[in-house]
Write a protein that holds these residues in place. Sequence first.
Motif, mmCIF file in Angstrom:
data_model
loop_
_atom_site.group_PDB
_atom_site.id
_atom_site.type_symbol
_atom_site.label_atom_id
_atom_site.label_comp_id
_atom_site.label_asym_id
_atom_site.label_seq_id
_atom_site.Cartn_x
_atom_site.Cartn_y
_atom_site.Cartn_z
ATOM 1 N N ARG A 66 -15.520 -0.845 12.107
ATOM 2 C CA ARG A 66 -16.181 -0.955 10.861
ATOM 3 C C ARG A 66 -15.101 -0.655 9.635
ATOM 4 O O ARG A 66 -14.934 -1.285 8.735
ATOM 5 N N GLN A 67 -14.287 0.472 10.034
ATOM 6 C CA GLN A 67 -13.452 0.886 9.091
ATOM 7 C C GLN A 67 -12.374 -0.081 9.009
ATOM 8 O O GLN A 67 -11.838 -0.585 8.002
ATOM 9 N N PHE A 68 -11.793 -0.790 10.008
ATOM 10 C CA PHE A 68 -10.997 -2.029 9.958
ATOM 11 C C PHE A 68 -11.238 -3.133 9.498
ATOM 12 O O PHE A 68 -10.637 -3.536 8.292
ATOM 13 N N GLU A 69 -12.795 -3.351 9.352
ATOM 14 C CA GLU A 69 -13.176 -4.459 8.778
ATOM 15 C C GLU A 69 -13.226 -4.389 7.070
ATOM 16 O O GLU A 69 -13.123 -5.022 6.339
ATOM 17 N N GLU A 70 -13.523 -2.954 6.796
ATOM 18 C CA GLU A 70 -13.719 -2.500 5.395
ATOM 19 C C GLU A 70 -12.153 -2.612 4.810
ATOM 20 O O GLU A 70 -11.993 -3.068 3.827
ATOM 21 N N ALA A 71 -11.096 -1.957 5.484
ATOM 22 C CA ALA A 71 -9.691 -2.266 5.153
ATOM 23 C C ALA A 71 -9.433 -3.559 4.910
ATOM 24 O O ALA A 71 -8.672 -3.925 4.016
ATOM 25 N N ALA A 72 -9.845 -4.374 5.813
ATOM 26 C CA ALA A 72 -9.185 -5.873 5.735
ATOM 27 C C ALA A 72 -10.001 -6.492 4.700
ATOM 28 O O ALA A 72 -9.073 -7.446 4.009
ATOM 29 N N GLU A 73 -11.048 -6.464 4.533
ATOM 30 C CA GLU A 73 -11.961 -6.978 3.430
ATOM 31 C C GLU A 73 -11.300 -6.379 2.066
ATOM 32 O O GLU A 73 -11.232 -7.295 1.262
ATOM 33 N N LYS A 74 -11.065 -5.284 1.974
ATOM 34 C CA LYS A 74 -10.453 -4.865 0.744
ATOM 35 C C LYS A 74 -9.016 -5.488 0.583
ATOM 36 O O LYS A 74 -8.845 -5.833 -0.843
ATOM 37 N N LEU A 75 -8.113 -5.499 1.509
ATOM 38 C CA LEU A 75 -6.950 -6.107 1.176
ATOM 39 C C LEU A 75 -7.118 -7.693 0.957
ATOM 40 O O LEU A 75 -6.479 -8.145 -0.041
#
Length: 148
Positions: free
Chosen positions: A30-39
Motif C-alpha cells: 500500500r505504501q509503495f502504491e501511494e508513493a508511486a501514485e504521488k510520483l
Amino acid sequence: MQYQYKFEKILSIKEKEKNDAFSKYSEALRQFEEAAEKLYKLLKKKEELHEFQQQRLGNGMSVQDIRHHQLFMENLENIISHNQKAVIDARHKMNVFQEKLMETNMEVRKYEKIKENDLKKFIDHNKYLENIQMDEISIQQYLAGADR
C-alpha cells in the motif's frame, strides 16, 4: 483413538507468523502504491507545466515570468527526485516483506505436509489394527462354530 498432531503448536505459530508477514507485506505494498501514485502525479504535473511554458514562450513571455517558472520547475525537480528515492525505498521494503512472506508460507506448507503424512500414517495404522481385530473376531467366530 483420536488423531493428535505432534507439531500442532509449531504449526499454529508458523501460521501466525505467516499472517503477520502478510499484513506487513500488504502495508508495504500500500505504501509503495501511494508513493508511486504521488510520483506519477508529480511527473504528470511537470510535463503539463513544461507544455504550458512552451506555449507561453511561443506567445512571448517576460524574463521575470521565465525565471519564476524556471525556479518553480527546479523546485518541482527536487520534489520529484525526493519522491523517486521514496518509491525506491518503498519498493525495496515491499520486496523484503514479500520474501519474508514467501519464506513463512513455505514453512507453513512444510508443517502442513508433515501433518498430512502423519495423518495418513495414523489412518493406515488404525486400519491395520482394525483388520487385526476383524481377523481375531473371525477366528473366534470360526472356532466357536467348530465347537458346536
